[in-house]
Design a protein around this motif. Structure first.
Motif, mmCIF file in Angstrom:
data_model
loop_
_atom_site.group_PDB
_atom_site.id
_atom_site.type_symbol
_atom_site.label_atom_id
_atom_site.label_comp_id
_atom_site.label_asym_id
_atom_site.label_seq_id
_atom_site.Cartn_x
_atom_site.Cartn_y
_atom_site.Cartn_z
ATOM 1 N N GLY A 183 42.987 45.106 41.197
ATOM 2 C CA GLY A 183 44.275 44.830 41.830
ATOM 3 C C GLY A 183 44.578 45.809 42.938
ATOM 4 O O GLY A 183 45.072 45.433 44.006
ATOM 5 N N SER A 184 44.284 47.076 42.692
ATOM 6 C CA SER A 184 44.559 48.115 43.683
ATOM 7 C C SER A 184 43.654 47.988 44.899
ATOM 8 O O SER A 184 44.111 48.017 46.048
ATOM 9 C CB SER A 184 44.383 49.487 43.028
ATOM 10 O OG SER A 184 44.532 50.513 43.983
ATOM 11 N N GLN A 185 42.370 47.857 44.662
ATOM 12 C CA GLN A 185 41.395 47.890 45.750
ATOM 13 C C GLN A 185 41.305 46.578 46.513
ATOM 14 O O GLN A 185 41.196 46.579 47.747
ATOM 15 C CB GLN A 185 40.022 48.262 45.185
ATOM 16 C CG GLN A 185 39.977 49.668 44.583
ATOM 17 C CD GLN A 185 38.779 49.906 43.704
ATOM 18 O OE1 GLN A 185 37.828 49.110 43.673
ATOM 19 N NE2 GLN A 185 38.792 51.008 42.955
ATOM 20 N N SER A 191 52.187 49.282 43.221
ATOM 21 C CA SER A 191 53.438 49.460 42.500
ATOM 22 C C SER A 191 53.580 48.352 41.473
ATOM 23 O O SER A 191 52.915 47.311 41.568
ATOM 24 C CB SER A 191 54.628 49.440 43.469
ATOM 25 O OG SER A 191 54.706 48.193 44.129
ATOM 26 N N THR A 192 54.434 48.586 40.496
ATOM 27 C CA THR A 192 54.688 47.543 39.512
ATOM 28 C C THR A 192 56.189 47.319 39.363
ATOM 29 O O THR A 192 56.955 48.287 39.430
ATOM 30 C CB THR A 192 54.102 47.913 38.131
ATOM 31 O OG1 THR A 192 54.662 49.142 37.676
ATOM 32 C CG2 THR A 192 52.590 48.002 38.195
ATOM 33 N N PRO A 193 56.583 46.052 39.202
ATOM 34 C CA PRO A 193 55.716 44.880 39.253
ATOM 35 C C PRO A 193 55.406 44.482 40.699
ATOM 36 O O PRO A 193 56.173 44.782 41.610
ATOM 37 C CB PRO A 193 56.559 43.797 38.578
ATOM 38 C CG PRO A 193 57.976 44.177 38.904
ATOM 39 C CD PRO A 193 57.988 45.687 38.890
ATOM 40 N N THR A 194 54.278 43.817 40.890
ATOM 41 C CA THR A 194 53.936 43.192 42.165
ATOM 42 C C THR A 194 53.578 41.743 41.874
ATOM 43 O O THR A 194 52.804 41.463 40.956
ATOM 44 C CB THR A 194 52.758 43.891 42.851
ATOM 45 O OG1 THR A 194 53.172 45.183 43.305
ATOM 46 C CG2 THR A 194 52.268 43.095 44.057
ATOM 47 N N PHE A 195 54.150 40.828 42.666
ATOM 48 C CA PHE A 195 53.934 39.399 42.470
ATOM 49 C C PHE A 195 53.158 38.813 43.648
ATOM 50 O O PHE A 195 53.357 39.219 44.797
ATOM 51 C CB PHE A 195 55.280 38.668 42.355
ATOM 52 C CG PHE A 195 56.130 39.131 41.217
ATOM 53 C CD1 PHE A 195 56.057 38.524 39.980
ATOM 54 C CD2 PHE A 195 57.007 40.203 41.382
ATOM 55 C CE1 PHE A 195 56.838 38.978 38.917
ATOM 56 C CE2 PHE A 195 57.789 40.646 40.326
ATOM 57 C CZ PHE A 195 57.709 40.038 39.096
ATOM 58 N N PHE A 196 52.313 37.853 43.340
ATOM 59 C CA PHE A 196 51.654 37.045 44.366
ATOM 60 C C PHE A 196 52.091 35.605 44.131
ATOM 61 O O PHE A 196 51.821 35.024 43.076
ATOM 62 C CB PHE A 196 50.133 37.173 44.275
ATOM 63 C CG PHE A 196 49.630 38.536 44.660
ATOM 64 C CD1 PHE A 196 49.273 38.811 45.973
ATOM 65 C CD2 PHE A 196 49.530 39.546 43.722
ATOM 66 C CE1 PHE A 196 48.825 40.082 46.343
ATOM 67 C CE2 PHE A 196 49.084 40.812 44.070
ATOM 68 C CZ PHE A 196 48.729 41.077 45.387
#
Length: 221
Positions: A183-185, A191-196
């Protein structure tokens, strides 16, 4: 904030609670507030198989897919889960408009252990355990987390041996770590939460009004 000083390790939980570390986790990965500029990623790439299988909630043919990267010890994630997610589920997931996927992004070892418990419960118990863990976050994200975590696990059908086996599973822990790293790379989660939402990145704990705004143009009338 959880720091190393606040952890009291039991020997049965040292692996899971210590592997990711806790010092500075919230400073490095934590929610930063505000709204970053939206970024869009390929939906096919986002939904490609990762280190752990996704467990979708909702219709497989829903026009909108929401992927949430969260940490079980993140208070903003808990607030979203407890206050906003029920509205999202009722309005969009249960009506076939949204397919929802939770992705592991642990900010510390305790969050990793909680995610591992949810995974060990199996697909049918994954989201009920996630819901319970977020609802009771203040009970187990504490100085001595093992007793309350074990109590929650027992309610879900774990025994003490199966609980200990789960949070000491090196292969499972490695996959949870890989989920966070991916998720990071790959998708710039920091950051959390992150939505797509259909590939568009939305950091921060979105309100139902913000979700309405993002989802509405994606649903055919």
């Amino acid at each position: 904030m959880i720091t190393r000083r606040q952890f009291v390790m039991s020997t049965s939980a040292t692996l899971a609670l210590g592997a990711l570390g806790a010092v500075g986790a919230f400073e490095v990965f934590g929610w930063r507030g505000g709204r970053a500029e939206a970024q869009t990623f390929s939906v096919l790439e986002l939904e490609a198989k990762g280190p752990l299988d996704d467990i979708p909630m909702g219709s497989a043919t829903a026009p909108v897919t929401i992927i949430e990267y969260a940490s079980m010890t993140c208070p903003h994630c808990a607030a979203f889960a407890n206050e906003t997610f029920p509205k999202l589920k009722e309005k969009y997931i249960d009506t076939g408009k949204v397919k929802y996927i939770m992705r592991e992004y642990p900010l510390d070892g305790l969050a990793a252990a909680a995610f591992m418990l949810a995974r060990c419960g199996g697909p049918d118990k994954y989201y009920p355990l996630i819901e319970t863990l977020f609802a009771q976050q203040q009970k187990w994200a504490v100085r001595e987390p093992i007793p309350p975590l074990l109590a929650i696990a027992k309610q879900a059908g774990f025994t003490q041996p199966s609980f200990e086996a789960c949070i000491n599973d090196k292969a499972q822990l490695s996959k949870v770590q890989q989920m966070r790293d991916r998720g990071s790379q790959k998708f710039k989660v920091d950051s959390t939460p992150t939505f797509f939402i259909n590939g568009e990145r939305h950091p921060g704990a979105l309100s139902i009004e913000e979700l309405d705004k993002a989802i509405a143009p994606l649903i055919k009338s």
